[in-house]
Design an enzyme around this catalytic site. Structure first.
Site, PDB file in Angstrom:
ATOM      1  NE  ARG A   3      -3.640  -0.017   2.505  1.00  0.00           N
ATOM      2  CZ  ARG A   3      -4.866  -0.140   2.020  1.00  0.00           C
ATOM      3  NH1 ARG A   3      -5.277  -1.290   1.562  1.00  0.00           N
ATOM      4  NH2 ARG A   3      -5.679   0.897   1.992  1.00  0.00           N
ATOM      5  CD  GLU A  13      -2.201  -4.785 -17.926  1.00  0.00           C
ATOM      6  OE1 GLU A  13      -2.590  -3.603 -17.877  1.00  0.00           O
ATOM      7  OE2 GLU A  13      -1.816  -5.410 -16.925  1.00  0.00           O
ATOM      8  CD  GLU A  72       2.658  -1.715 -13.083  1.00  0.00           C
ATOM      9  OE1 GLU A  72       1.948  -2.607 -13.548  1.00  0.00           O
ATOM     10  OE2 GLU A  72       2.294  -1.016 -12.133  1.00  0.00           O
ATOM     11  CE  LYS A  95      -2.075  -5.553  -6.232  1.00  0.00           C
ATOM     12  NZ  LYS A  95      -1.756  -5.849  -7.635  1.00  0.00           N
TER      13      LYS A  95
HETATM   14  O1  M6R Z   1      -7.137  -1.835  -7.379  1.00  0.00           O
HETATM   15  P1  M6R Z   1      -7.473  -1.360  -8.744  1.00  0.00           P
HETATM   16  O2  M6R Z   1      -7.690  -2.461  -9.724  1.00  0.00           O
HETATM   17  O3  M6R Z   1      -8.636  -0.394  -8.764  1.00  0.00           O
HETATM   18  O4  M6R Z   1      -6.212  -0.556  -9.217  1.00  0.00           O
HETATM   19  C1  M6R Z   1      -6.192   0.125 -10.438  1.00  0.00           C
HETATM   20  C2  M6R Z   1      -4.781   0.446 -10.851  1.00  0.00           C
HETATM   21  O5  M6R Z   1      -4.151   1.219  -9.872  1.00  0.00           O
HETATM   22  C3  M6R Z   1      -3.955  -0.820 -11.084  1.00  0.00           C
HETATM   23  O6  M6R Z   1      -4.547  -1.638 -12.044  1.00  0.00           O
HETATM   24  C4  M6R Z   1      -2.538  -0.455 -11.544  1.00  0.00           C
HETATM   25  O7  M6R Z   1      -2.582   0.157 -12.790  1.00  0.00           O
HETATM   26  C5  M6R Z   1      -1.683  -1.713 -11.550  1.00  0.00           C
HETATM   27  N1  M6R Z   1      -0.677  -1.615 -10.556  1.00  0.00           N
HETATM   28  C6  M6R Z   1      -0.963  -1.955 -12.818  1.00  0.00           C
HETATM   29  O8  M6R Z   1      -0.245  -3.143 -12.767  1.00  0.00           O
END
Ligand code: M6R
Length: 609
Positions: free
Chosen positions: A27, A482, A489, A604
């Site tokens: 987090r 993606e 990232e 995350k």
């Molecule tokens: O928890 P969430 O699915 O809502 O999060 C959305 C994005 O923050 C998340 O998908 C982020 O882009 C990932 N870390 C990418 O791998």
């Protein structure tokens, strides 16, 4: 962002706090800290950097025997990552120590008011105002002091508070940020999520916004906004401590990539029963399905990319206009959503602030909301009109993989479900598509086996590159987005995704001899079109890595490099195509010695806007 934890019981608090913070590091991880009570004093240890820094400071000191404490892992919002800005924050006279997850929007006004009263601020954080306010509002009663203080705050918060006068207690409250309270034989815990506590408790309480919770070592008391004690029935806490193990893998990301077949199998087992699609908490009648004017899929990051695939898939299967939006944009425009629309919010964590805000907006406009969420009990999972849970299990690596694959699987199911309700699909076509969906775990497994070592060796091409481009059309475009996000990232290589046909409208000017272009070519409808775009970048001496199905092996093997995925149905091919892209990013980041599970500046769960 930020993770908070608290423990009170008969055992030493510090080991629980440190273990919990380790599990909450996803987090945020730019600084950490703990506070424990000992007699009538509060001891604080905090440090800039990863939890390992805090651990070594604690190891160098005399071991604490305290049985009560709170802890925090931070993702900086107000004030740079530093020891002084890390939590817990102490009130002026050290009466209160506070850890906070969220943002206090009116902290400037509160701060200047406190400064007029002579309060001197040590940090640049919004949280410090809470500590001082608690002290100023203190009336000898923890619950009423916290209630009075919380009423002065606007924004989002989950708070765990220690008070010197009540050294065995922890008092908590929340608004907009998650908080769970867990109990068991080992004591009483509070945390941002159950993962931090798994293995140590067997009951979980999920406090509502505005409630105040008083934790003692063998008792938890809940109070509503009117400060009346209320009684909440706990749920069983089913997570095991092994859910957070790396199980021999070097990184959670690789473990989670390998878990995808099982995660998708588990998700589908709750949706497809006896060859029919039915969701536990979502169903529509034929009339309701016919009344849907449009579908809005709203999400962030990778979940948004699932939505981009969803647009192609659902429109193709149902003919219903499907719009996909980034939540942070959607929430501040005036989308023409009405009660005849269905909104699908996709989120792994279920706590993404922008997605929550978008959800509120949609509800205000009278549309029904279907939450597609991995974390059960999360805000998005609880706030929709309907919910579908993916069963990916805890996802710890910041870069999502298995949750993404489970979300895609649910999107296929939704497309087939709507299409069947609308009478577009015959029984036979429906059964065929369901069979294809059911074979997803094997398809993903076969793709991992077929592409892993190739992805590992081809990652060499990227390790020294500064830029990469991912191109594709149709669902390949979603995969390009993606794949590009995964690469940037975790490996910090600048990477962009483009609709392959869009390159010639500007981006192609960036192509130079040797520029890496990853061409996604698995969407059968547009293979030849993408192939033409690949020729265009080849003509400018780009180095092309093409990804396509076995069927096209012959055509793409003449390109510089290729990865062949097994032939699979046109519906489910996005699930196979993403696998080599995840692996490519993983191995590139590994070769660049990046911190794969905790990439810089990220968290995350993005609970701030
Ligand atoms: O928890 P969430 O699915 O809502 O999060 C959305 C994005 O923050 C998340 O998908 C982020 O882009 C990932 N870390 C990418 O791998």
């Amino acid at each position: 962002m930020c993770g908070i934890i608290g423990y009170t019981g008969n055992n030493k608090a510090v080991p629980y706090l440190l273990e919990g913070l380790g599990r909450l590091e996803y987090r945020g991880y730019d600084s950490t800290g703990i506070a424990t009570t000992q007699g009538n004093s509060i001891n604080i240890t905090k440090a800039k950097g990863r939890l390992s820094v805090l651990k070594s400071i604690i190891a160098s000191k005399k071991q604490s025997t305290s049985t009560v404490g709170i802890g925090h892992t931070r993702w900086a919002t107000h004030g740079e990552p530093s020891t002084v800005n890390s939590h817990p924050h102490l009130s002026r006279n050290g009466l209160f120590a506070v850890v906070h997850n969220g943002i206090i929007e009116n902290y400037k006004e509160l701060k200047s008011d406190l400064q007029k009263d002579g309060y001197v601020f040590r940090s640049d954080t919004d949280t410090e105002v809470i500590a001082h306010l608690l002290e100023r509002n203190y009336d000898g009663d923890l619950v009423s002091t916290v209630s009075k203080t919380a009423k002065m705050l606007t924004g989002a918060y989950a708070l765990c508070i220690l008070c010197r006068d009540f050294p065995e207690k922890i008092v908590c409250t929340r608004l907009g940020s998650p908080l769970v309270v867990c109990t068991g034989d080992e004591g009483t815990f509070v945390s941002s999520d159950t993962l931090a506590i798994s293995g140590h408790a067997d009951k979980v309480f999920r406090p509502k916004a505005g409630e105040i919770i008083l934790l003692a070592k063998d008792k938890v008391s809940f109070f509503n906004k009117a400060l009346k004690e209320i009684f909440i029935t706990p749920e069983k806490l089913t997570l095991k401590s092994t859910d957070t193990d790396k199980e021999g893998y070097e990184h959670y990301m690789l473990k989670e990539i390998m878990e995808q077949p099982e995660a998708v199998r588990s998700t589908l087992s709750h949706i497809i029963k006896n060859g029919r699609i039915s969701f536990d908490s979502f169903s529509l009648t034929k009339q309701e399905a016919e009344a849907i004017r449009g579908i809005y899929i709203v999400a962030c990051g990778s979940a948004y990319h699932v939505g981009v695939s969803g647009k192609y898939i659902i429109e193709k299967l149902t003919g219903i206009p499907t719009h996909t939006d980034i939540a942070s944009e959607f929430r501040y425009r005036n989308p023409p959503v009405s009660k005849n629309d269905l909104c699908i919010i996709i989120s792994q964590s279920g706590e993404t602030a922008d997605s929550i805000a978008a959800m509120k907006k949609v509800k205000e406009k009278g549309a029904k909301v279907l939450s597609l969420v991995n974390v059960e009990g999360s805000t998005i999972s609880l706030s929709g009109d309907y919910v579908i849970h993916t069963k990916a299990g805890p996802e710890i690596a910041v870069a999502t993989t298995k949750a993404y694959s489970c979300q895609l699987a649910v999107i296929y199911c939704l497309g087939v479900y709507f299409s069947s309700l609308l009478g577009i699909l015959s029984e036979k076509e429906q059964s065929r598509l369901i069979e294809e969906i059911l074979s997803l775990p094997e398809t993903i497994e076969a793709t991992i086996v077929a592409t892993r070592s190739k992805a590992e060796s081809l990652s060499e091409l990227f390790t020294e590159k500064e830029h990469a481009y991912f191109i594709g059309r149709g669902t390949d475009y979603a995969a390009a987005m993606e794949g590009s996000l995964k690469l940037k990232e975790i490996s910090y290589i600048h990477s962009e995704a483009y609709g392959a046909g869009e390159l010639k409208h500007g981006t192609i000017s960036l192509i130079e001899p040797g520029t890496m272009v990853v061409a996604l070519m698995s969407d059968e409808n547009v293979f030849t079109k993408t192939y033409s775009n690949v020729r265009e970048v080849k003509a400018r001496s780009a180095r092309v890595l093409a990804v396509s199905t076995k069927k096209h092996e012959h055509e793409i093997s003449s390109l510089d490099h290729c990865i062949i995925i097994p032939d699979c149905s046109s519906l489910t091919v996005p699930s196979a195509e993403i696998i080599p892209l995840q692996l490519l990013s993983y191995f590139t980041a590994l070769k660049r010695s990046c911190d794969i599970d905790k990439p810089r500046n990220l968290a995350k769960s993005v609970t701030v806007e």
